[in-house]
Design a protein around this motif. Structure first.
Motif, PDB file in Angstrom:
ATOM      1  N   THR A  23       1.910  14.517  -8.553  1.00 28.90           N
ATOM      2  CA  THR A  23       0.987  13.907  -7.590  1.00 28.90           C
ATOM      3  C   THR A  23       1.312  12.442  -7.315  1.00 28.90           C
ATOM      4  O   THR A  23       0.584  11.776  -6.580  1.00 28.90           O
TER       5      THR A  23
ATOM      6  N   ASN B 131       2.871   9.137  -5.703  1.00 30.05           N
ATOM      7  CA  ASN B 131       3.136   8.811  -4.305  1.00 30.05           C
ATOM      8  C   ASN B 131       4.499   8.133  -4.187  1.00 30.05           C
ATOM      9  O   ASN B 131       4.725   7.083  -4.788  1.00 30.05           O
TER      10      ASN B 131
ATOM     11  N   THR C 202       2.386   0.596  -1.420  1.00 28.31           N
ATOM     12  CA  THR C 202       1.040   0.391  -0.871  1.00 28.31           C
ATOM     13  C   THR C 202       1.043   0.072   0.619  1.00 28.31           C
ATOM     14  O   THR C 202       0.009   0.151   1.263  1.00 28.31           O
TER      15      THR C 202
ATOM     16  N   ARG D  88       2.810   1.916   2.605  1.00 29.50           N
ATOM     17  CA  ARG D  88       3.220   3.230   3.102  1.00 29.50           C
ATOM     18  C   ARG D  88       4.677   3.262   3.554  1.00 29.50           C
ATOM     19  O   ARG D  88       5.060   4.003   4.444  1.00 29.50           O
TER      20      ARG D  88
ATOM     21  N   GLY E 156       7.392   8.110  -8.309  1.00 25.35           N
ATOM     22  CA  GLY E 156       6.580   7.272  -7.437  1.00 25.35           C
ATOM     23  C   GLY E 156       5.423   6.608  -8.159  1.00 25.35           C
ATOM     24  O   GLY E 156       5.374   6.568  -9.381  1.00 25.35           O
TER      25      GLY E 156
ATOM     26  N   ASP F 121      -1.028   8.241  -8.983  1.00 23.90           N
ATOM     27  CA  ASP F 121      -2.272   8.386  -8.228  1.00 23.90           C
ATOM     28  C   ASP F 121      -3.258   9.137  -9.129  1.00 23.90           C
ATOM     29  O   ASP F 121      -3.295  10.367  -9.147  1.00 23.90           O
TER      30      ASP F 121
ATOM     31  N   ARG G 259      -5.567  11.980  -7.554  1.00 22.53           N
ATOM     32  CA  ARG G 259      -4.857  13.224  -7.218  1.00 22.53           C
ATOM     33  C   ARG G 259      -4.435  13.965  -8.483  1.00 22.53           C
ATOM     34  O   ARG G 259      -4.413  15.194  -8.512  1.00 22.53           O
TER      35      ARG G 259
END
Length: 173
Positions: free
Chosen positions: A69, A71, A75, A77, A97, A100, A103
């Motif tokens: 989960t 990312n 921050t 994107r 990544g 999160d 998630r």
């Protein structure tokens, strides 16, 4: 496991956080530091929260939830940048990544593996016990070596093969 990048940390005001030239040392109460050791406490804290929410999950399942989960974007994107700050980072430099936690509470799917499965993977490398797993308890069994591991990532195992000319080549499994 958790390569932290610019983690905000408390800093002793008696130690310079920035140096200008050879003379001017600027103190600060906080500093941005990068590295695995900086992210370890954050990743460990999130893992402990997951264990509290899912007491039956193993350490492998918790790691799976965190990895599955995570990312891959920062921050803003955008893709994470490598250490040179010009190129996009690869999974080999940034892991899966940014963690999160929300998630990870409901990942949908987690991979789990028992200790013996990791031992089977180590055994499949054909290294001696001293080379690959010197601290393993003798109770672990190497009778079923296997390069297959139910893990939410990848591993490349290479074996040395000999060609006709006698030169050495590596072949991926």
């Amino acid at each position: 496991m958790a390569p932290g990048s610019l983690v905000l940390a408390a800093w002793s005001p008696k130690v310079a956080s920035v140096q200008i030239g050879f003379i001017v040392n600027l103190p600060s109460d906080y500093n941005l530091i990068s590295g695995t050791s900086m992210a370890c406490s954050h990743a460990s804290g999130v893992a402990e929260l997951l264990k509290g929410a899912h007491p039956g999950w193993s350490a492998t399942a918790i790691r799976s939830a965190l990895m599955a989960t995570a990312n891959p974007l920062d921050t803003t994107r955008n893709p994470f940048l490598d250490g040179d700050h010009f190129n996009s980072a690869s999974p080999l430099t940034m892991g899966t990544g940014r963690i999160d936690p929300n998630r990870a509470l409901e990942p949908g799917l987690t991979y789990d593996a028992a200790s013996q499965e990791y031992v089977n993977l180590l055994c499949s490398t054909n290294f001696t016990r001293k080379q690959s797993y010197p601290s393993l308890d003798r109770a672990y069994d190497c009778s079923k070596p296997s390069s297959y591991l139910n893990y939410p990532s990848f591993i490349a195992l290479y074996i040395l093969t000999k060609q006709r000319q006698g030169s050495k080549h590596f072949r991926g499994l």
